[in-house]
Structures are given as structure tokens and as C-alpha cells.
Design an enzyme around this catalytic site. Structure first.
Site, short mmCIF file in Angstrom:
data_model
loop_
_atom_site.label_atom_id
_atom_site.label_comp_id
_atom_site.label_asym_id
_atom_site.label_seq_id
_atom_site.Cartn_x
_atom_site.Cartn_y
_atom_site.Cartn_z
N ASP A 1 -2.01 -0.94 5.71
CA ASP A 1 -2.42 -0.46 7.04
C ASP A 1 -3.93 -0.38 7.23
O ASP A 1 -4.38 -0.18 8.35
CB ASP A 1 -1.83 0.93 7.29
CG ASP A 1 -2.44 2.00 6.38
OD1 ASP A 1 -2.71 1.71 5.20
OD2 ASP A 1 -2.64 3.14 6.86
N GLU B 1 -0.92 10.13 4.84
CA GLU B 1 -2.23 10.12 4.22
C GLU B 1 -2.50 11.49 3.58
O GLU B 1 -2.53 12.52 4.26
CB GLU B 1 -3.31 9.81 5.25
CG GLU B 1 -3.26 8.41 5.81
CD GLU B 1 -3.92 7.39 4.90
OE1 GLU B 1 -4.50 7.78 3.87
OE2 GLU B 1 -3.85 6.18 5.22
N LYS C 1 -6.77 -4.19 -5.34
CA LYS C 1 -5.63 -4.79 -4.62
C LYS C 1 -5.69 -6.31 -4.66
O LYS C 1 -4.71 -6.97 -5.01
CB LYS C 1 -5.58 -4.25 -3.19
CG LYS C 1 -5.34 -2.74 -3.14
CD LYS C 1 -5.15 -2.21 -1.75
CE LYS C 1 -4.89 -0.71 -1.81
NZ LYS C 1 -4.49 -0.14 -0.52
N GLU D 1 -0.33 5.06 0.89
CA GLU D 1 -0.63 6.04 1.93
C GLU D 1 -0.69 5.38 3.30
O GLU D 1 -1.31 4.33 3.48
CB GLU D 1 -1.95 6.75 1.64
CG GLU D 1 -1.87 7.66 0.42
CD GLU D 1 -3.19 8.38 0.18
OE1 GLU D 1 -3.54 9.26 0.99
OE2 GLU D 1 -3.88 8.05 -0.81
N ASP E 1 0.85 -1.18 0.00
CA ASP E 1 0.00 0.00 0.00
C ASP E 1 0.90 1.24 0.00
O ASP E 1 2.09 1.15 0.31
CB ASP E 1 -0.89 -0.04 1.25
CG ASP E 1 -1.82 1.14 1.34
OD1 ASP E 1 -2.29 1.63 0.30
OD2 ASP E 1 -2.09 1.59 2.48
N SER F 1 -2.27 0.98 -4.94
CA SER F 1 -2.94 1.99 -4.14
C SER F 1 -4.29 2.36 -4.71
O SER F 1 -4.49 2.33 -5.93
CB SER F 1 -2.05 3.24 -4.05
OG SER F 1 -2.72 4.30 -3.40
N ASP F 2 -5.20 2.75 -3.83
CA ASP F 2 -6.49 3.27 -4.28
C ASP F 2 -6.43 4.77 -4.54
O ASP F 2 -7.46 5.40 -4.79
CB ASP F 2 -7.58 2.97 -3.25
CG ASP F 2 -8.10 1.54 -3.36
OD1 ASP F 2 -7.94 0.95 -4.43
OD2 ASP F 2 -8.65 1.03 -2.37
N ASN G 1 -8.94 -1.71 3.36
CA ASN G 1 -8.90 -2.10 1.95
C ASN G 1 -7.62 -2.85 1.57
O ASN G 1 -7.45 -3.24 0.42
CB ASN G 1 -9.11 -0.89 1.03
CG ASN G 1 -8.02 0.15 1.17
OD1 ASN G 1 -7.28 0.18 2.16
ND2 ASN G 1 -7.90 1.03 0.18
N ARG H 1 -16.03 12.58 -0.23
CA ARG H 1 -14.95 13.57 -0.31
C ARG H 1 -15.20 14.56 -1.43
O ARG H 1 -15.00 15.77 -1.27
CB ARG H 1 -13.61 12.84 -0.56
CG ARG H 1 -13.04 12.12 0.62
CD ARG H 1 -11.90 11.22 0.19
NE ARG H 1 -11.13 10.68 1.29
CZ ARG H 1 -10.26 9.69 1.18
NH1 ARG H 1 -10.06 9.12 0.00
NH2 ARG H 1 -9.60 9.25 2.22
#
Length: 202
Positions: A152, A15, A133, A9, A7, A90-91, A155, A46
Site C-alpha cells: 500500500d 498500521e 523488499k 501493515e 506487505d 515488512s519493514d 516502500n 519516531r
């Protein structure tokens, strides 16, 4: 052959949304995949907040330009890449990630893309693939790789559990407590040692 899937972030860099929240003073934007497992829901929420405040891609990129990798992250990656292939899964979005990849020595990155209007406002986002992922880990396994995964957040759990070896890194107390079978580490030296200790069956 082992291949490492990491991952981004919270593992290699801070983040992005939390840093942006600090700079803009919008506390709602501190919510991340550590808090909300449904990424689609989180991103639409967001985007709504950004529109409410008249904030677009440029404002986020200006903050990203001030972000550095976590202390020791580049050295960790450099050392890891001496022995095995590494992919950052990563997303996040290309428009966010590339300045950070430059600071990490341009490791391979699989992520998503934003749909940005002519006015610079973020209108939507395009995911590379559903469950990117886990799907990526399974695809790598289908072509002869054995995956080692670390992350972490919620997801990251699917790719960690689907891999030959998986580790939580700088995760939350709740995620660690809910997944006691997954080794959890807080510093890069520990994570590097754990990854290197995984046998390479090829």
C-alpha cells in the site's frame, strides 16, 4: 512457480504506529511510509519522539496486543496459501510483528529487528538488508520463483514493479494516481481473484 510477497501493515493489519498514536495521544506518530518514503529518516524521527515522551518497547507491545488483523485478512491468507507460497515482507520489527503473526496463522515473515536498551527504550534498529523488499523479490527470482507482490505504500512500489504481477491494496489516492499502471484494489476478494488469475508458468 509463483510466490506471493505481501506487505503487512495497512494490508493485513492496521498500521501499528497509527494505533499507538491514538492510544498515546501523540499525533506526530501517525506519519507512516504512506507519507514519508525514506524509512530510515522516518524511524529515527519516531525513536526521537519516543525518547521525548519516555516511551519504550513495552508500551508499544501493550498496544500491539490489542490490535487484530484487518477484517478478512486471515481468511484471505488461508485461501491464498492453499494454492501458493506466501511471504510477508515488512519493514516492521520482530518485536512488533510476532503477536500479529500468531493471529494470522504464522505465515512466513521477513522483517527487521529493534535494538533495545536495558531500560526498555528503543535505541536504534537493524535492517535485515538494504531495500529489503526489492532485494528479497530479486533473490526469490534468482532461485527460480516468479513473484507476485502487493502493498500500500511508497516502500512497496519497487517490489511491485519488479514482479511478474503487482497490485496496490488499500493505498492512498496519491500513490494510486501517481502509479496508474498498477491495478489497485480495496477488498480482499478482489485481490485474491487478481493474484489467482496470474498464470503459473511452471
Amino acid at each position: 512457480m509463483n510466490i506471493v510477497c505481501l506487505d503487512m501493515e495497512g494490508v493485513l493489519v492496521p498500521e501499528i504506529w497509527i494505533e499507538f498514536s491514538k492510544k498515546t495521544g501523540i499525533p506526530e506518530l501517525t506519519r507512516t511510509t504512506r507519507d514519508e518514503p525514506d524509512y530510515d529518516k522516518l524511524m529515527h524521527w519516531r525513536i526521537g519522539i519516543l525518547k521525548e515522551h519516555g516511551l519504550g518497547l513495552k508500551e508499544i507491545q501493550d498496544v500491539i496486543a490489542t490490535i487484530d488483523p484487518l477484517p478478512g485478512a486471515k481468511e484471505f491468507l488461508d485461501e491464498l496459501r492453499k494454492d501458493m507460497q506466501v511471504i510477508i515482507i515488512s519493514d516492521t520489527f520482530t518485536q512488533f510483528a510476532m503477536p500479529l503473526m500468531a493471529k494470522l496463522g504464522y505465515p512466513a515473515l521477513f522483517c527487521n529487528s529493534l535494538i533495545v536498551g536495558e531500560d526498555g527504550m528503543i535505541e536504534d534498529f537493524k535492517m535485515r538488508i538494504t531495500d529489503s523488499k526489492l532485494t528479497t523479490v530479486k533473490a526469490l527470482q534468482s532461485i527460480g520463483f516468479e513473484t507476485i507482490a502487493s502493498g500500500d505504500s511508497y516502500n512497496d512500489l519497487a517490489m511491485i514493479k519488479a514482479s511478474k504481477a503487482g497490485f496496490l491494496f488499500k493505498s492512498t489516492e496519491k500513490i494510486i494516481a501517481d502509479n496508474p499502471e498498477i491495478p489497485a484494489f480495496e477488498n480482499f476478494d478482489e485481490l485474491l481473484a487478481a493474484i489467482k488469475a496470474v498464470p503459473d508458468n511452471n
